[in-house]
Write a protein that holds these residues in place. Sequence first.
Motif, short mmCIF file in Angstrom:
data_model
loop_
_atom_site.label_atom_id
_atom_site.label_comp_id
_atom_site.label_asym_id
_atom_site.label_seq_id
_atom_site.Cartn_x
_atom_site.Cartn_y
_atom_site.Cartn_z
N ILE A 26 0.86 -1.18 0.00
CA ILE A 26 0.00 0.00 0.00
C ILE A 26 0.90 1.22 0.00
O ILE A 26 1.73 1.39 0.90
CB ILE A 26 -0.94 0.01 1.21
N ARG A 28 1.16 5.51 -0.36
CA ARG A 28 0.38 6.71 -0.09
C ARG A 28 1.18 7.91 -0.59
O ARG A 28 2.41 7.90 -0.56
CB ARG A 28 0.15 6.81 1.42
N ARG A 95 -2.93 1.76 -4.09
CA ARG A 95 -2.80 3.15 -3.65
C ARG A 95 -3.78 3.43 -2.51
O ARG A 95 -4.95 3.09 -2.60
CB ARG A 95 -3.06 4.11 -4.81
N TYR A 96 -3.29 4.05 -1.45
CA TYR A 96 -4.13 4.42 -0.31
C TYR A 96 -5.31 5.28 -0.78
O TYR A 96 -6.44 5.10 -0.32
CB TYR A 96 -3.28 5.19 0.71
N LYS A 100 -9.32 4.68 -0.16
CA LYS A 100 -10.23 5.67 0.41
C LYS A 100 -11.42 5.92 -0.52
O LYS A 100 -12.54 6.09 -0.06
CB LYS A 100 -9.49 6.99 0.67
#
Length: 169
Positions: A26, A28, A95-96, A100
């Motif tokens: 992951i 960010r 990807r964070y 989201k």
Amino acid sequence: HEIYRPGELPGREPFPTAATRAAILIVRDPRDVACSYAPFFGLEVDQAINALGRTGRGGVSSPAQTQTDQPWGSWSTHAESWLAADVPFPVHLVRYEDLKRDAVATLEPVFAAIGLECTREELAAAVEQSRFDRLKSSEVERGFRETSKNTRTFFRRGVAGGWRDELSP
């Protein structure tokens, strides 16, 4: 959080191939990472930015209550270590910001690729149970063992793009 590295001694690998089906990396936005990193490590934002950009694969002592020294490297060397061709198991990049936006749609193909069987409904239920606001509330009620000695809480903001409110030009 650790960089990928092979073991120095056979059978002593930090990420044993025999016990690893795959990894999920992951990533960010490093600007958001800097804003989170600074209070966690008890640093000013500029110090956090410098730490994230440092070269090499050196160790970092996490201020979390239950962590040991972990070689993190820079933001770039960390990602590069997991995405290198010589990692002996599949690594799936997430990807964070995508998590989201739509965690179920982001995780569904990753879980399918690594052979983790669950229905879309089960995945949606798991995502619901691990929403940021739920984790933050749980930390308030019960504490969280990876909280830094530099902060009162681990779960800070949990937003993508929060750097826009925190970083100077």
